[in-house]
Design a protein around this motif. Structure first.
Motif, PDB file in Angstrom:
ATOM      1  N   LEU A   1      11.966  12.821  -8.311  1.00 41.74           N
ATOM      2  CA  LEU A   1      13.069  11.998  -7.439  1.00 41.74           C
ATOM      3  C   LEU A   1      13.957  11.204  -8.307  1.00 41.74           C
ATOM      4  N   ALA A   2      13.693  10.832  -9.482  1.00 40.02           N
ATOM      5  CA  ALA A   2      14.601  10.208 -10.365  1.00 40.02           C
ATOM      6  C   ALA A   2      15.755  11.323 -10.800  1.00 40.02           C
ATOM      7  N   GLU A   3      15.262  12.386 -10.957  1.00 40.26           N
ATOM      8  CA  GLU A   3      16.110  13.502 -11.381  1.00 40.26           C
ATOM      9  C   GLU A   3      17.008  13.906 -10.302  1.00 40.26           C
ATOM     10  N   ALA A   4      16.464  13.851  -8.981  1.00 43.25           N
ATOM     11  CA  ALA A   4      17.221  14.314  -7.715  1.00 43.25           C
ATOM     12  C   ALA A   4      18.175  13.181  -7.548  1.00 43.25           C
ATOM     13  N   GLY A   5      18.354  11.939  -8.231  1.00 39.63           N
ATOM     14  CA  GLY A   5      19.275  10.937  -8.008  1.00 39.63           C
ATOM     15  C   GLY A   5      18.939   9.886  -7.007  1.00 39.63           C
ATOM     16  N   ALA A   6      17.495   9.614  -6.849  1.00 47.50           N
ATOM     17  CA  ALA A   6      17.096   8.541  -5.993  1.00 47.50           C
ATOM     18  C   ALA A   6      17.627   7.262  -6.774  1.00 47.50           C
ATOM     19  N   ALA A   7      18.106   6.053  -6.070  1.00 43.37           N
ATOM     20  CA  ALA A   7      18.179   4.734  -6.685  1.00 43.37           C
ATOM     21  C   ALA A   7      16.670   4.037  -6.602  1.00 43.37           C
ATOM     22  N   GLY A   8      15.824   4.552  -5.793  1.00 40.56           N
ATOM     23  CA  GLY A   8      14.495   3.711  -5.674  1.00 40.56           C
ATOM     24  C   GLY A   8      13.304   4.553  -4.960  1.00 40.56           C
ATOM     25  N   CYS A   9      12.248   4.254  -4.898  1.00 37.33           N
ATOM     26  CA  CYS A   9      11.299   5.125  -4.253  1.00 37.33           C
ATOM     27  C   CYS A   9      10.030   4.069  -3.894  1.00 37.33           C
ATOM     28  N   SER A  10       9.394   4.470  -2.833  1.00 34.59           N
ATOM     29  CA  SER A  10       7.946   3.694  -2.690  1.00 34.59           C
ATOM     30  C   SER A  10       6.844   4.371  -2.704  1.00 34.59           C
ATOM     31  N   ILE A  11       5.741   3.666  -2.973  1.00 32.14           N
ATOM     32  CA  ILE A  11       4.390   4.154  -3.001  1.00 32.14           C
ATOM     33  C   ILE A  11       3.598   3.268  -1.972  1.00 32.14           C
ATOM     34  N   GLU A  12       2.857   4.082  -0.975  1.00 35.58           N
ATOM     35  CA  GLU A  12       1.877   3.452  -0.172  1.00 35.58           C
ATOM     36  C   GLU A  12       0.431   3.640  -0.513  1.00 35.58           C
ATOM     37  N   ASP A  13      -0.380   2.912   0.157  1.00 37.26           N
ATOM     38  CA  ASP A  13      -1.816   2.708   0.033  1.00 37.26           C
ATOM     39  C   ASP A  13      -2.525   3.420   0.909  1.00 37.26           C
ATOM     40  N   PHE A  14      -2.060   4.425   1.288  1.00 38.77           N
ATOM     41  CA  PHE A  14      -2.802   5.385   2.434  1.00 38.77           C
ATOM     42  C   PHE A  14      -2.786   6.659   2.178  1.00 38.77           C
ATOM     43  N   ASP A  15      -3.968   7.253   2.356  1.00 36.32           N
ATOM     44  CA  ASP A  15      -4.044   8.743   2.187  1.00 36.32           C
ATOM     45  C   ASP A  15      -4.347   9.354   3.620  1.00 36.32           C
ATOM     46  N   PRO A  16      -3.531  10.521   4.070  1.00 37.13           N
ATOM     47  CA  PRO A  16      -3.453  10.889   5.210  1.00 37.13           C
ATOM     48  C   PRO A  16      -5.077  11.394   5.762  1.00 37.13           C
ATOM     49  N   THR A  17      -5.835  11.990   4.701  1.00 33.73           N
ATOM     50  CA  THR A  17      -7.248  12.450   5.083  1.00 33.73           C
ATOM     51  C   THR A  17      -8.223  11.467   4.668  1.00 33.73           C
ATOM     52  N   LYS A  18      -8.213  10.509   4.053  1.00 35.61           N
ATOM     53  CA  LYS A  18      -9.140   9.259   3.570  1.00 35.61           C
ATOM     54  C   LYS A  18      -8.943   7.977   4.464  1.00 35.61           C
ATOM     55  N   GLY A  19      -7.575   7.797   4.531  1.00 40.39           N
ATOM     56  CA  GLY A  19      -7.321   6.531   5.144  1.00 40.39           C
ATOM     57  C   GLY A  19      -6.849   5.580   4.017  1.00 40.39           C
ATOM     58  N   LEU A  20      -6.781   4.108   4.393  1.00 44.21           N
ATOM     59  CA  LEU A  20      -6.444   3.127   3.375  1.00 44.21           C
ATOM     60  C   LEU A  20      -7.110   3.509   2.090  1.00 44.21           C
ATOM     61  N   VAL A  21      -6.521   3.332   0.884  1.00 44.12           N
ATOM     62  CA  VAL A  21      -6.728   3.336  -0.316  1.00 44.12           C
ATOM     63  C   VAL A  21      -7.290   2.122  -1.006  1.00 44.12           C
ATOM     64  N   ASP A  22      -8.471   1.949  -1.490  1.00 43.02           N
ATOM     65  CA  ASP A  22      -8.973   0.876  -2.256  1.00 43.02           C
ATOM     66  C   ASP A  22      -8.036   0.143  -3.199  1.00 43.02           C
ATOM     67  N   VAL A  23      -7.895  -1.098  -2.952  1.00 44.50           N
ATOM     68  CA  VAL A  23      -6.738  -1.876  -3.555  1.00 44.50           C
ATOM     69  C   VAL A  23      -6.719  -1.708  -5.107  1.00 44.50           C
ATOM     70  N   ASP A  24      -7.844  -1.599  -5.706  1.00 46.16           N
ATOM     71  CA  ASP A  24      -7.795  -1.532  -7.198  1.00 46.16           C
ATOM     72  C   ASP A  24      -7.260   0.020  -7.605  1.00 46.16           C
ATOM     73  N   LEU A  25      -7.653   0.888  -6.967  1.00 43.82           N
ATOM     74  CA  LEU A  25      -6.941   2.327  -7.149  1.00 43.82           C
ATOM     75  C   LEU A  25      -5.443   2.303  -6.861  1.00 43.82           C
ATOM     76  N   ALA A  26      -5.300   1.629  -5.562  1.00 38.77           N
ATOM     77  CA  ALA A  26      -3.999   1.533  -5.142  1.00 38.77           C
ATOM     78  C   ALA A  26      -3.000   0.838  -6.227  1.00 38.77           C
ATOM     79  N   ALA A  27      -3.390  -0.099  -6.922  1.00 41.00           N
ATOM     80  CA  ALA A  27      -2.583  -0.989  -7.871  1.00 41.00           C
ATOM     81  C   ALA A  27      -2.401  -0.137  -9.118  1.00 41.00           C
ATOM     82  N   GLU A  28      -3.577   0.559  -9.372  1.00 39.47           N
ATOM     83  CA  GLU A  28      -3.336   1.447 -10.592  1.00 39.47           C
ATOM     84  C   GLU A  28      -2.404   2.680 -10.443  1.00 39.47           C
ATOM     85  N   ARG A  29      -2.290   3.224  -9.128  1.00 41.99           N
ATOM     86  CA  ARG A  29      -1.271   4.387  -8.834  1.00 41.99           C
ATOM     87  C   ARG A  29       0.167   3.489  -8.888  1.00 41.99           C
TER      88      ARG A  29
END
Length: 272
Positions: free
Chosen positions: A102-130
């Protein structure tokens, strides 16, 4: 502006003391129109872009998203933030490679969410690691990208403000520059989030939510529209098509677009 200038400008907007509105185009035409109207930054919409490809949300591949970002950043002089879902942790290279692309594509920013479409909300510790992995990659370029950490509770049926704040604090501490809990509609809840996290906060503008001036009054830094502009546009298309099919009339066409705005957004017609 160059990519580096866009990133520097995007960081300046977050470091300022006023709210800025960052609408979400879903294709090149909508991006150019929003730029011509006068917004200072734009963001992609995962759902709106999926619709533009004839898919449902989370059906877009990483390659399709990267190509979309390349096209958008080439078509506008504004900083572009990317709704990059969970940053494709299972794709080759995982989250770090997604952010690098995404940086190479020219993005100024990006987001990361704590949701997996197949498993639901991600555990907060794993989400923070990501988030930490994404932050390291986003801050790697000479002109760093702005990373937004998203807590998805309120649009996934979990109306738990305390857990939302705890998640946002974890993502802040993991390196996120901006924090976002889409689905908040109570101004006092928004105030609590802003006061608790002590970092720039993004709020999704919703029909049932506070006005922009109310959000500004409690210290919100950034407001986005998610898929709502795309939904309104596609909704107008469906309404007009049904009128044409069922009533045989074309009243829908009276709305149209101002020709001067089209000229400003798309340039003069060939030969003009």
């Amino acid at each position: 502006m160059t990519v580096d200038e866009c990133r520097a400008r995007f960081r300046e907007l977050h470091a300022g003391d006023r709210l800025f509105v960052m609408p979400n185009p879903w294709d090149l035409g909508s991006a150019r129109l929003l730029e011509a109207i006068g917004f200072e930054a734009l963001a992609t919409t995962s759902q709106g872009f999926a619709w533009a490809l004839g898919k449902l949300d989370y059906g877009v591949t990483r390659d399709e998203l990267v190509t979309h970002v390349q096209e958008l950043t080439a078509s506008t002089a504004l900083p572009v933030n990317v709704d990059s879902a969970d940053c494709f942790p299972d794709d080759p290279g995982g989250i770090a490679e997604t952010v690098r692309l995404l940086a190479e594509a020219g993005a100024a920013g990006c987001s990361i969410e704590d949701f997996d479409p197949t498993k639901g909300l991600v555990d907060v510790d794993l989400a923070a690691e990501r988030v930490a992995v994404a932050a390291e990659a986003a801050h790697g370029p000479a002109e760093p990208m702005v990373l937004t950490g998203r807590a998805e509770n309120h649009i996934r049926g979990v109306d738990d403000l305390e857990d939302t704040i705890a998640r946002l604090l974890a993502y802040r501490d993991a390196g996120a520059d901006c924090l976002y809990a889409p689905g908040l509609t109570d101004i006092e809840h928004v105030r609590r989030v802003v006061e608790s996290v002590g970092s720039p906060v993004n709020v999704l503008s919703l029909p049932s939510g506070p006005r922009i001036d109310e959000l500004a009054s409690v210290g919100v830094r950034r407001v986005s529209t998610g898929s709502q502009l795309a939904g309104a546009a596609y909704g107008a298309c469906v309404t007009g098509a049904r009128e044409l099919l069922e009533a045989g009339t074309s009243g829908y066409a009276e709305a149209g677009l101002p020709r001067d705005l089209l000229a400003a957004a798309f340039g003069p017609a060939p030969g003009a």
